[in-house]
Motif scaffolding. Structure first.
Motif, PDB file in Angstrom:
ATOM      1  N   ASN A  82       0.844  -1.180   0.000  1.00  0.00           N
ATOM      2  CA  ASN A  82       0.000   0.000   0.000  1.00  0.00           C
ATOM      3  C   ASN A  82       0.880   1.230   0.000  1.00  0.00           C
ATOM      4  N   CYS A  83       0.283   2.363  -0.328  1.00  0.00           N
ATOM      5  CA  CYS A  83       1.055   3.588  -0.271  1.00  0.00           C
ATOM      6  C   CYS A  83       0.085   4.757  -0.227  1.00  0.00           C
ATOM      7  N   PHE A  84       0.596   5.903   0.188  1.00  0.00           N
ATOM      8  CA  PHE A  84      -0.211   7.114   0.098  1.00  0.00           C
ATOM      9  C   PHE A  84       0.736   8.272  -0.163  1.00  0.00           C
ATOM     10  N   SER A  85       0.239   9.289  -0.841  1.00  0.00           N
ATOM     11  CA  SER A  85       1.142  10.388  -1.186  1.00  0.00           C
ATOM     12  C   SER A  85       1.115  11.429  -0.077  1.00  0.00           C
ATOM     13  N   VAL A  86       2.229  12.128   0.041  1.00  0.00           N
ATOM     14  CA  VAL A  86       2.412  13.119   1.095  1.00  0.00           C
ATOM     15  C   VAL A  86       2.720  14.451   0.427  1.00  0.00           C
ATOM     16  N   PRO A  87       2.023  15.516   0.794  1.00  0.00           N
ATOM     17  CA  PRO A  87       2.306  16.795   0.134  1.00  0.00           C
ATOM     18  C   PRO A  87       3.684  17.309   0.522  1.00  0.00           C
ATOM     19  N   HIS A  88       4.386  17.853  -0.464  1.00  0.00           N
ATOM     20  CA  HIS A  88       5.707  18.400  -0.137  1.00  0.00           C
ATOM     21  C   HIS A  88       6.033  19.521  -1.098  1.00  0.00           C
ATOM     22  N   ASN A  89       6.942  20.375  -0.702  1.00  0.00           N
ATOM     23  CA  ASN A  89       7.384  21.470  -1.551  1.00  0.00           C
ATOM     24  C   ASN A  89       8.863  21.343  -1.782  1.00  0.00           C
ATOM     25  N   GLU A  94      15.776  24.083  -0.927  1.00  0.00           N
ATOM     26  CA  GLU A  94      15.212  23.502   0.277  1.00  0.00           C
ATOM     27  C   GLU A  94      14.046  22.595  -0.075  1.00  0.00           C
ATOM     28  N   VAL A  95      13.744  21.747   0.879  1.00  0.00           N
ATOM     29  CA  VAL A  95      12.618  20.853   0.672  1.00  0.00           C
ATOM     30  C   VAL A  95      11.816  20.786   1.961  1.00  0.00           C
ATOM     31  N   ALA A  96      10.504  20.820   1.833  1.00  0.00           N
ATOM     32  CA  ALA A  96       9.635  20.768   3.006  1.00  0.00           C
ATOM     33  C   ALA A  96       8.623  19.659   2.826  1.00  0.00           C
ATOM     34  N   VAL A  97       8.552  18.781   3.804  1.00  0.00           N
ATOM     35  CA  VAL A  97       7.619  17.658   3.729  1.00  0.00           C
ATOM     36  C   VAL A  97       6.645  17.775   4.878  1.00  0.00           C
ATOM     37  N   HIS A 131      17.886  16.299  -2.342  1.00  0.00           N
ATOM     38  CA  HIS A 131      16.775  16.392  -1.397  1.00  0.00           C
ATOM     39  C   HIS A 131      16.350  15.017  -0.931  1.00  0.00           C
ATOM     40  N   SER A 132      16.550  14.045  -1.819  1.00  0.00           N
ATOM     41  CA  SER A 132      16.137  12.694  -1.444  1.00  0.00           C
ATOM     42  C   SER A 132      16.864  12.229  -0.197  1.00  0.00           C
TER      43      SER A 132
END
Lengths: 306, 346
Positions: A82-89, A94-97, A131-132
């Motif tokens: 299973n999986c679900f997506s997570v909003p991120h910028n 920079e990266v914001a999760v 960013h990963s």
């Protein structure tokens, strides 16, 4: 610093804290497993469909989507169910999760399937970026040794590449360390019903507006019979090629063919007749009973209304 | 890999069974359902993982309405009702889930719900009530019934149902007496209408399908050509027999009711006659007639049994019979095929 295919290091340069991608062996050696260190990753198709769907629904300006992977861990395999997506910028530097969101969703999902745990995260896109690393670090807090899955939805190399990685430390301990992503073997695993579902979904490729209806009973039997017929035709062409010398005879294939021919049961004609007739009689009787019952309830209804 | 020569003539609407009215003939707001492949996979997975045995699994469907089509684009499962989770708030779970999904741009419009079924037994009071509340709130909602056992036999069995407008009327008024149902002129065949389903995939999912076909090494098992039928037939007939027993009990109840009713009518009639005779006698003797007594208080009419259960049982029996007939027709086809092959050999 990138290591080239043949394992020869580029001219020596100071190793700094950076992401390093170990390139895979070229496709020619695809018969050999890509990586033997780490668990084998088994993915269910529902996960990939979900990832493709979230990529299609991404926000304006986002070039990739990330999300959490859920599943179960075994001794040598990790099964992603299973999986679900997570909003991120994500921007240049920079990266914001949204971690809160991820936690919440995980709680909700746990209510439905308590046996699924966070086993990693996914990102769409071809490469592993800097960013990963950060995101991977976050996920290592949630799960031991998280798996990172990349799905190339932008089709950069003409195909949708699906790869899984696990992170490993590298470098000189104590001084400069870095993180390396080593690739893992990816297998696809289906439940029986999933396979049947996928079969149906694959038929949408044939129709021009990508739609497909659910067929009725005898059509299905006809379709299945046609498929078996196709398979037999393929086997026959192979055999003819071998007989005429065009293709090298392969012993294991020959053994399979022997098995196949031996599996056809040998029954005398009378036994088969009796078997066939009794089965047909059973089915006809049941059909008759079903029709009778339906007539009965219809009558009953009319009588009540009187 | 063997090429799959799919017939290009797959119709977009499957042949609907003769007894349920199709949505095309009624003017219902939903004439067709379009499901994404993702939803199908999720439903299959949900049942496979959480619903072993005869438990039903349920979930919510999300999507949107486009003209006369209902598009279902996503879904999420509902946890099982467990006894020790008394404080589990379903509404809250749903709200949270939908709010979170909205953040990732998933359609958050509630358009229906799905349920798995055991051998086709889904026509029940619970389903009726749930679907009624859904359809009351959202006019276009549907219930998707997923039959895992039939699917495991070879091909996906997913059907969409809605309540007919007539049934909606009756449920609204909650008038389940025989007279009420007679007025509405509703039969068990007109309770649910089946809506045709088509499956649609986006281009990206199609690419994914190509990838999977290339990479996956799962062999076809061809369950559809399996000749053994007795197990499935036995179970279906067992369930049919149970229902028919229920039905006959119900009929007995109704018969006793009507007998009681007619007996009571007779008694009333006799009483009225006796009264009249007495009054005539009294008048001839010059005495004041006895006062008219309230008949309805003396002869309380018996309670008419609610007919909704009968309707449901009849509907369920009908569904079972349909399923059995489909199954037998398929198996007859297979048996004849086997006969042709064997005849070829010997």
């Amino acid at each position: 610093v990138l290591f080239s295919d043949r394992g020869v290091a580029a001219p020596p340069r100071p190793i700094t804290h950076r992401t390093i991608l170990v390139s895979e062996r070229p496709r020619v050696l695809s018969g050999i497993k890509m990586s033997v260190y780490g668990p084998i990753v088994k993915i269910h198709p529902v996960v990939l469909a979900s990832i493709a769907d979230s990529y299609e629904r991404r926000n304006e300006g986002a070039s990739r989507v990330i999300g959490t992977l859920l599943g179960t861990i075994d001794k040598h395999t990790v099964e992603i169910t299973n999986c679900f997506s997570v909003p991120h910028n994500e921007s240049e530097d920079e990266v914001a999760v949204d971690m809160e969101f991820a936690k919440n969703m995980y709680e909700l999902h746990k209510k439905v399937s308590p046996s699924e745990v966070i086993i990693g995260w996914y990102a769409t896109g071809y490469d592993i970026t800097e960013h990963s690393v950060l995101i991977h670090e976050y996920y290592s807090r949630e799960a031991q040794n998280p798996i990172h899955l990349t799905v190339d939805t932008a089709l950069q190399s003409g195909k949708m590449n699906i790869r899984a990685y696990v992170s490993a430390q590298m470098g000189v301990p104590g001084k400069t360390v870095g993180v390396m992503f080593t690739p893992l073997t990816v297998k696809y695993i289906y439940y029986d019903t999933e396979r049947i579902g996928i079969d149906l979904l694959q038929r949408t490729r044939a129709s021009p507006n990508r739609t497909n209806g659910l067929t009725s009973d005898l059509e299905q039997v006809g379709g299945a019979a046609a498929r078996v017929q196709d398979m037999l035709a393929t086997v026959l062409t192979y055999i003819e090629d071998v007989l005429s010398g065009k293709v090298m005879a392969d012993n294991s294939v020959g053994r399979f063919l022997m098995d196949l021919v031996n599996k056809v049961p040998k029954i005398t004609a009378e036994d088969f007749e009796t078997m066939l007739n009794s089965n047909i009689n059973d089915l006809l009787m049941v059909t008759y009973l079903a029709n009778l019952t339906q007539a009965q309830i219809a009558l009953n209804e009319k009588l009540v209304v009187l | 890999m063997a090429a799959r020569k799919e017939s290009a003539a797959t119709t977009t609407a499957p042949a609907t069974p003769a007894t349920t009215t199709t949505a095309n003939t009624l003017d219902s707001p939903v004439k067709q359902i379009q499901i994404e492949g993702l939803v199908v996979l999720k439903i299959i997975k949900h049942y496979q993982e959480e619903g072993q045995g005869s438990e039903v699994v349920q979930g919510v469907l999300l999507g949107l309405v486009v003209e006369d089509r209902l598009e279902i684009t996503n879904c999420f499962p509902f946890p099982q009702h467990t006894e020790d989770d008394a404080d589990f708030d379903e509404v809250q779970y749903q709200m949270e889930m939908m709010r979170s999904l909205r953040h990732v741009n998933i359609d958050h419009l509630h358009v229906g719900w799905y349920q798995s079924t055991y051998y086709g037994s889904f026509v029940s009071r619970a389903l009726l009530d749930s679907q009624f509340s859904y359809q009351h709130a959202i006019e276009e909602s549907v219930v998707l019934i997923y039959d895992p056992i039939k699917t495991a036999q070879g091909s996906l069995c997913l059907k969409a149902y809605r309540l007919t407008p007539k049934l909606m009327e009756i449920c609204k008024e909650k008038d389940f007496t025989p007279e009420g149902l007679k007025k509405a002129n509703i039969g068990f065949e007109h309770m649910f209408e089946e809506v045709p389903i088509i499956i649609k995939n986006s281009h990206l999912i199609n690419v994914l399908m190509w990838e999977l076909e290339e990479k996956s090494t799962v062999a076809d098992k061809h369950e559809l050509l399996n000749l053994s039928s007795s197990n499935h037939l036995e179970k279906s007939l067992q369930m049919l027999m149970d229902r028919v027993d229920d039905m006959s009990q119900d009929i007995v109840k109704y018969n006793t009711y009507s007998r009681n009713l007619s007996k009571q009518q007779q008694q009333k009639h006799q009483y009225v006659q006796r009264r009249q005779q007495e009054n005539a006698q009294r008048q001839s003797r010059g005495e004041p007639p006895l006062p008219e007594e309230d008949l309805s208080k003396m002869f309380k009419p018996p309670q008419p049994p609610p007919r909704m259960d009968t309707l449901l049982i009849a509907g369920q029996i009908n569904t079972y019979c349909q399923n059995v007939k489909e199954f037998t027709s398929q198996n007859l086809g297979k048996l004849f095929m086997a006969e042709a092959l064997q005849g070829h050999n010997s």
